[in-house]
Design an enzyme around this catalytic site. Structure first.
Site, PDB file in Angstrom:
ATOM      1  N   ASP A   1       0.922  -1.146  -0.100  1.00 41.45           N
ATOM      2  CA  ASP A   1      -0.133  -0.157  -0.048  1.00 41.45           C
ATOM      3  C   ASP A   1       0.662   1.298  -0.013  1.00 41.45           C
ATOM      4  O   ASP A   1       1.588   1.532   0.997  1.00 41.45           O
ATOM      5  CB  ASP A   1      -0.892   0.029   1.097  1.00 41.45           C
ATOM      6  CG  ASP A   1      -1.872   1.152   1.152  1.00 41.45           C
ATOM      7  OD1 ASP A   1      -1.571   2.051   0.332  1.00 41.45           O
ATOM      8  OD2 ASP A   1      -2.768   1.062   1.932  1.00 41.45           O
ATOM      9  N   HIS A   2       0.859   1.910  -1.095  1.00 37.66           N
ATOM     10  CA  HIS A   2       2.041   2.854  -1.183  1.00 37.66           C
ATOM     11  C   HIS A   2       1.653   4.018  -0.145  1.00 37.66           C
ATOM     12  O   HIS A   2       2.917   4.850   0.152  1.00 37.66           O
ATOM     13  CB  HIS A   2       1.851   3.408  -2.688  1.00 37.66           C
ATOM     14  CG  HIS A   2       0.703   4.395  -2.842  1.00 37.66           C
ATOM     15  ND1 HIS A   2      -0.298   3.824  -3.445  1.00 37.66           N
ATOM     16  CD2 HIS A   2       0.585   5.660  -2.751  1.00 37.66           C
ATOM     17  CE1 HIS A   2      -1.183   4.965  -3.733  1.00 37.66           C
ATOM     18  NE2 HIS A   2      -0.859   5.888  -3.262  1.00 37.66           N
TER      19      HIS A   2
ATOM     20  N   HIS B   1      -6.233   2.724   2.268  1.00 46.61           N
ATOM     21  CA  HIS B   1      -5.558   3.749   2.532  1.00 46.61           C
ATOM     22  C   HIS B   1      -6.001   4.226   3.844  1.00 46.61           C
ATOM     23  O   HIS B   1      -5.208   4.615   4.860  1.00 46.61           O
ATOM     24  CB  HIS B   1      -5.625   4.570   1.395  1.00 46.61           C
ATOM     25  CG  HIS B   1      -5.085   4.225   0.154  1.00 46.61           C
ATOM     26  ND1 HIS B   1      -4.156   3.229  -0.014  1.00 46.61           N
ATOM     27  CD2 HIS B   1      -5.187   4.569  -1.064  1.00 46.61           C
ATOM     28  CE1 HIS B   1      -3.608   3.136  -1.136  1.00 46.61           C
ATOM     29  NE2 HIS B   1      -4.472   3.887  -2.020  1.00 46.61           N
TER      30      HIS B   1
END
Length: 482
Positions: free
Chosen positions: A177-178, A240
């Site tokens: 998950d960036h 996110h």
């Protein structure tokens, strides 16, 4: 102030989907920047793998074009570019058949760190994993990186986890998950657990509420067909925003260790209360004179999919009982901005005559576009005329305060963590399933009620109903600003 770069061991990185958009925009530029920073040597091997029939030379040309477009260092570092491209190779591979696998095996070695990046559709994960093992390409300590979506509900997430578990141990699986690779996100833990002034106040005795906002100015554009099957809840909240909520609300782990951190995040997700329908607001952006509506972009005139969502959440534990967490995210909003705002309670009594109050200390953690932290404090307004109070920010903008520091972008840090074998910033399988377990009833609820998203004007802060979500509680959203 130069940061210390810790070199990694020699590695083989195979990027399945190596000709795709993610590889060109993020993966290849990230690897190049880490190479320029001195984090790995020319004995590293980076192998693109995809269906396209390309030679190694043609793939290097593709990578060079990607660096020209997406890596600003290209012009200044032409020698480094040549050295980096020398490490690249390519295999034309059939993900569901037998073509190319023997060639890939010949280009990799189980005697060094191996990482396999699945930059492909989740439907191909099982086929890739099976062939990596049947062709004896992946060694016993190989690592596999998978991108979201990690399923579209709890059932599919479980099935995806089970597929990967047939061939890889959980310690080998890196769900990327960036958002977790952003410098400021990692600073959440340093801020909380490394500063005496914050941790004693981090509870329902002192904090009034917390707002988490991820706002975008772009619409769904060319992703309309995909996005219409997911929406803001699946695309942003379940992963996110959930991760940001966990990091801000988790208990201190016993040690800074991957599983210790993820154990505490999991406890937060399990403590999330169900959200009542009147505490959820969904929206779609309207058309303007010059731009299409969400339904136009999605090519679905009857779409009920949300491009905006806001909700009021509660965590049922001792630390957070009675503290609402307000989450919102959306497309085509006023500014591109991601922020976590910790709003402290007001003083019970002001000693200053004529003070209109209430004044609140607000800790704002900015994730993008200008990463930094500021703390709103109450001070005397300069000038004569008595004790007039105003609220001003104590601002720390990372780009200014840490000028000259080598601060890797999210994908740079996360890919290097894979090579190191550090899973702290990656989601564990039970964490993903728990997030879906909380999310599914909310989605199923509005689908069963045939809820229609509220329309909102592009360039605004979202539907009016989202403002009422806080107004009913005597609170207000912070302004969305870049």
């Amino acid at each position: 102030m130069a940061s210390r770069v810790i070199p990694v061991a020699p590695f083989d990185l195979v990027v399945f989907g190596g000709t795709g958009d993610l590889a060109k925009r993020k993966i290849i530029p990230a690897l190049f920047r880490r190479f320029v920073a001195g984090q790995f040597e020319e004995d590293a091997r980076i192998i693109g793998a995809a269906r396209a029939a390309l030679s190694g030379a043609e793939y290097r040309t593709l990578a060079e074009e990607a660096l020209k477009e997406f890596s600003a260092e290209y012009v200044e570092n032409s020698k480094e570019v040549a050295a980096f491209l020398h490490m690249l190779d390519y295999v034309s591979i059939d993900a569901t058949g037998d073509g190319g696998w023997e060639e890939l095996k010949a280009k990799t070695s189980t005697d060094r760190v191996q990482a396999f990046y699945f930059s492909v559709a989740p439907s191909l994960f099982g086929a890739l994993a099976e062939r990596l093992h049947s062709y004896q390409i992946a060694g016993p300590e190989a690592r596999v990186v998978v991108e979201k979506p990690f399923g579209r509900d709890q059932e599919t997430a479980k099935a995806l986890n089970a597929t990967l578990a047939e061939y890889f141990d959980e310690t080998q699986i890196y769900r990327i998950d960036h958002y977790l690779g952003k410098e400021t996100v990692q600073n959440l833990m340093a801020l909380r657990f490394g500063n005496m002034m914050f941790e004693p106040l981090w509870n329902n005795h002192y904090i009034d509420h917390i707002q988490i906002t991820v706002a975008e100015t772009v619409g769904v554009g060319g992703r309309g067909a995909y996005y219409d099957k997911s929406g803001a809840m699946r695309d942003m909240v379940q992963n996110h925003l959930m991760q940001l909520l966990c990091l801000i609300a988790m208990e201190p782990p016993a040690i800074y260790d991957a599983d210790a951190v993820r154990d505490e995040k999991l406890k937060v997700i399990r403590a999330l209360q169900p959200v009542a329908p009147h505490h959820i607001v969904r929206g779609q952006y309207e058309a303007t004179d010059t731009a299409p509506s969400y339904r136009d972009d999605a090519e679905n005139p009857r779409s009920f999919t949300e491009s905006f969502i806001a909700m009021r959440c509660e965590i049922a534990n001792w630390r957070w009982a009675g503290v609402p967490f307000y989450l919102r995210t959306g497309k085509k909003l006023r500014a591109r901005s991601s922020e976590i705002a910790v709003v402290f309670k007001a003083l019970g009594h002001s000693i200053f005559e004529g003070d209109t109050g209430p004044h609140r200390n607000i800790l704002s953690i900015r994730l993008q576009p200008n990463e930094g932290i500021d703390m709103t404090v109450t001070v005397k307004e300069p000038g004569p005329g008595g004790m007039r109070l105003i609220d001003v920010p104590l601002d720390l903008t990372f780009a200014e305060a840490m000028a000259g520091t080598d601060s890797p972008e999210a994908y740079e840090r996360l890919i290097m963590d894979v090579i190191r074998g550090n899973q702290t910033l990656f989601m564990r399988g039970d964490e993903v399933e728990a997030a879906w377990r909380w999310t599914d009833p909310l989605i199923n609820g509005w689908e069963a009620r045939n809820d229609v998203p509220k329309q909102y004007v592009p360039g605004s802060s979202g539907p009016e109903d989202a403002l009422m979500l806080l107004h009913r509680d005597g609170r207000r959203w912070r302004d969305i600003k870049a």
